[in-house]
Design an enzyme around this catalytic site. Structure first.
Site, PDB file in Angstrom:
ATOM      1  N   ASP A  50      44.823  42.048  34.920  1.00 51.01           N
ATOM      2  CA  ASP A  50      45.796  43.303  34.784  1.00 51.01           C
ATOM      3  C   ASP A  50      45.348  44.124  33.864  1.00 51.01           C
ATOM      4  O   ASP A  50      46.056  44.769  33.039  1.00 51.01           O
ATOM      5  CB  ASP A  50      47.149  42.792  34.295  1.00 51.01           C
ATOM      6  N   HIS A  84      47.155  45.540  42.374  1.00 51.01           N
ATOM      7  CA  HIS A  84      47.258  46.559  41.435  1.00 51.01           C
ATOM      8  C   HIS A  84      48.000  47.665  42.278  1.00 51.01           C
ATOM      9  O   HIS A  84      47.813  47.888  43.516  1.00 51.01           O
ATOM     10  CB  HIS A  84      46.102  46.890  40.864  1.00 51.01           C
ATOM     11  N   THR A 295      42.917  30.292  37.531  1.00 50.00           N
ATOM     12  CA  THR A 295      42.972  30.367  38.815  1.00 50.00           C
ATOM     13  C   THR A 295      41.889  29.605  39.434  1.00 50.00           C
ATOM     14  O   THR A 295      41.209  28.875  38.614  1.00 50.00           O
ATOM     15  CB  THR A 295      42.826  31.805  38.999  1.00 50.00           C
TER      16      THR A 295
HETATM   17  P1  IMP Z   1      47.049  31.357  40.913  1.00 46.76           P
HETATM   18  O1  IMP Z   1      45.798  32.379  40.794  1.00 46.76           O
HETATM   19  O2  IMP Z   1      48.201  31.792  41.872  1.00 46.76           O
HETATM   20  O3  IMP Z   1      46.602  30.230  41.192  1.00 46.76           O
HETATM   21  O4  IMP Z   1      47.696  31.312  39.413  1.00 46.76           O
HETATM   22  C1  IMP Z   1      46.792  30.759  38.355  1.00 46.76           C
HETATM   23  C2  IMP Z   1      47.036  31.556  36.955  1.00 46.76           C
HETATM   24  O5  IMP Z   1      46.378  32.926  36.956  1.00 46.76           O
HETATM   25  C3  IMP Z   1      48.476  31.554  36.823  1.00 46.76           C
HETATM   26  O6  IMP Z   1      48.686  31.694  35.373  1.00 46.76           O
HETATM   27  C4  IMP Z   1      48.600  33.326  37.428  1.00 46.76           C
HETATM   28  O7  IMP Z   1      49.872  33.835  36.338  1.00 46.76           O
HETATM   29  C5  IMP Z   1      47.200  33.704  36.819  1.00 46.76           C
HETATM   30  N1  IMP Z   1      47.093  35.137  37.605  1.00 46.76           N
HETATM   31  C6  IMP Z   1      46.602  34.960  39.032  1.00 46.76           C
HETATM   32  N2  IMP Z   1      46.409  36.200  39.380  1.00 46.76           N
HETATM   33  C7  IMP Z   1      46.380  37.217  38.443  1.00 46.76           C
HETATM   34  C8  IMP Z   1      46.405  38.447  38.193  1.00 46.76           C
HETATM   35  O8  IMP Z   1      45.775  39.190  39.238  1.00 46.76           O
HETATM   36  N3  IMP Z   1      46.643  38.931  37.055  1.00 46.76           N
HETATM   37  C9  IMP Z   1      46.917  37.950  36.000  1.00 46.76           C
HETATM   38  N4  IMP Z   1      47.283  36.890  36.248  1.00 46.76           N
HETATM   39  C10 IMP Z   1      46.943  36.073  37.468  1.00 46.76           C
END
Ligand code: IMP
Length: 487
Positions: A50, A84, A295
């Site tokens: 972000d 975004h 992630t």
């Molecule tokens: P996942 O990617 O959904 O597995 O999430 C894993 C971690 O990455 C979590 O803490 C999410 O909040 C964070 N996360 C995943 N995508 C984003 C993003 O685009 N911006 C900020 N945090 C993210």
């Protein structure tokens, strides 16, 4: 562990700005370092996501592609977890799987092998772009090698959250089960959906996930899963699941291609602009980020190598920009950063900078700039340049506080390590730097109009991180941008 005192002394005591008070004399895009290809640039999140990468890609596309109406925008990682907002005229367009470059005509936009694709959400997004832009301005190509992230993956992720602590911050978009399928060596790729016998392949997948979700005490068919548009819906029985995918398959087929040969040929012609758009950020990388709230994709520049099957090496990309928020860091999830801000200042910044998740709408945590951590991220990912967003988020009455090092449990100086347990055991040590009036900087686009305190801070940060500033942003408007890049 780095001692940042030398950079501090150079900037704040000797007034050495390292040339950041003027534009670069040499354009690294047209005169790249030895071994790098001209006209190539990659943008990664330098902290925890972000940071405003989409905005920067938009700017770079305008400069590199706008007049030529040709070029490639290549997204190498992640899926519908990213988000975004792009402003098109009066309207706001939320992009998740489609890269921001999709709004430039003449561009070939590639959703690369390193991504995980949710067909339903992708179609919803394409429909939204069409509703705003009339038609898709760019040619969209989904690599047949990209991995599918389906409702089954979302269901497993939801059920796993009740068992395991690690993924509790996840976005619910099925990201980790989809990538785990690759490591388990039974992924469904986009080409499986395009295949003649797609029904058999997806039927076997449904059976596997029925067993996996059922084994954890869940019910796959009844499990509600998130949607890009509208509220959660249950995965449904096998017939319903296949019928839904059958419709999506028909609509997606025109976008599905083998992109390997295309990328190889276009990359060989240095006149063709290449823009690599990352999702998430180094701090969310499974090996380098704050494990376990990370992630599962490869958000650093190195992810480009894997996504292009080695066609493009990290060092061959002329400009590798890490994007950061200038005066603070935001984070959404369950990770605990050593530099979390006190609630009153965090609340002020959250409201002023509208720090709420684009995908999940969650309020973001706000932390002070953490030099040991951010320098590690810049170095481990191979960043050459820096983009600083939100230069307008600064208060004349509040110094910019940066963490210079940690103290470990024994009180000894310590640096960053990618492990939550370790980070819980350290204490951040700070230095306060002179601030400026963010409101007065809002919409500034000339370097000359930046106050001395802002210039010094940028010089300090760039020096401490070992990268060269290329862009800065001073507000949400397109024009609120400072460029060190000449031309
Ligand atoms: P996942 O990617 O959904 O597995 O999430 C894993 C971690 O990455 C979590 O803490 C999410 O909040 C964070 N996360 C995943 N995508 C984003 C993003 O685009 N911006 C900020 N945090 C993210």
């Amino acid at each position: 562990m780095t001692n940042f005192s030398e950079v501090y002394e150079a900037v704040y005591q000797r007034g050495d700005l390292g040339g950041i008070d003027r534009r670069l004399a040499v354009n690294p895009l047209t005169n790249p370092p030895a071994g790098a290809r001209p006209n190539s640039i990659a943008v990664e999140g330098g902290a925890f996501g972000d940071e405003g990468k989409g905005r920067v890609v938009d700017e770079v596309c305008g400069r590199m592609i706008g007049v030529r109406h040709q070029g490639v925008v290549y997204r190498w990682n992640g899926g519908a977890n990213a988000g975004h907002t792009v402003i098109v005229g009066e309207r706001r367009l939320a992009l998740h799987q489609v890269p921001s470059g999709a709004l430039f005509s003449g561009v070939t936009v590639v959703l690369g092998k390193g991504m995980v694709i949710h067909p339903g959400d992708l179609l919803a997004e394409i429909a939204e772009v069409r509703a705003i832009a009339g038609e898709l301005p760019a040619t969209l190509q989904v690599d047949e090698m990209a991995v599918l992230a389906l409702d089954t993956h979302r269901a497993l992720e939801n059920v796993l959250k009740t068992w395991a602590e690690g993924g509790r911050g996840a976005t619910g978009r099925g990201i980790s089960p989809a990538y785990a399928d690759v490591l388990f060596r039974h992924p469904l790729r986009v080409r499986d959906l395009a295949a003649e016998d797609w029904r058999d392949r997806l039927s076997r997948h449904y059976d596997l996930y029925t067993a996996l979700v059922g084994g954890l005490g869940g019910d796959l068919a009844g499990q509600p899963v998130a949607r890009l548009v509208g509220g959660p819906i249950p995965v449904g029985g096998k017939a319903e699941f296949l019928a839904r995918l059958g419709e999506q398959r028909a609509a997606l087929l025109p976008f599905i291609h083998s992109v390997y040969g295309l990328i190889r040929d276009l990359w060989a012609d240095p006149a063709v602009p290449f823009i690599f758009e990352g999702a998430q950020a180094v701090g969310l990388d499974p090996r380098f980020g704050v494990y376990p709230d990370v992630t599962s994709s490869d958000p650093t520049f190195h992810g480009i190598v894997a996504s292009t099957e080695g066609l493009i090496q990290t060092g061959a990309i002329a400009v590798r920009m890490a994007t950061l928020k200038a005066t603070y860091t935001s984070s959404v999830g369950t990770r605990r950063l050593p530099t979390m801000m006190a609630p009153d200042l965090a609340g002020r910044i959250r409201e002023d900078a509208h720090e709420y998740g684009a995908t999940t709408k969650r309020p973001r945590d706000i932390a002070h700039i953490d030099l040991p951590c951010l320098r590690f991220f810049a170095q481990v990912s191979g960043a050459t340049h820096l983009v600083l967003t939100h230069l307008d988020i600064a208060y004349p009455d509040v110094p910019v506080r940066v963490c210079t090092h940690y103290l470990d449990a024994q009180g000894r100086p310590a640096g960053y390590r990618p492990d939550q347990v370790y980070l819980d055991s350290v204490q951040a040590q700070y230095r306060d730097l002179p601030s400026w009036d963010g409101a007065a900087v809002c919409n500034v686009s000339r370097l000359d109009d930046l106050p001395d305190a802002a210039l010094r801070y940028i010089a300090f940060l760039a020096g401490a991180l070992g990268v060269t500033p290329l862009f800065g942003t001073t507000g949400p408007a397109r024009e609120a941008l400072i460029a060190w890049l000449p031309g």
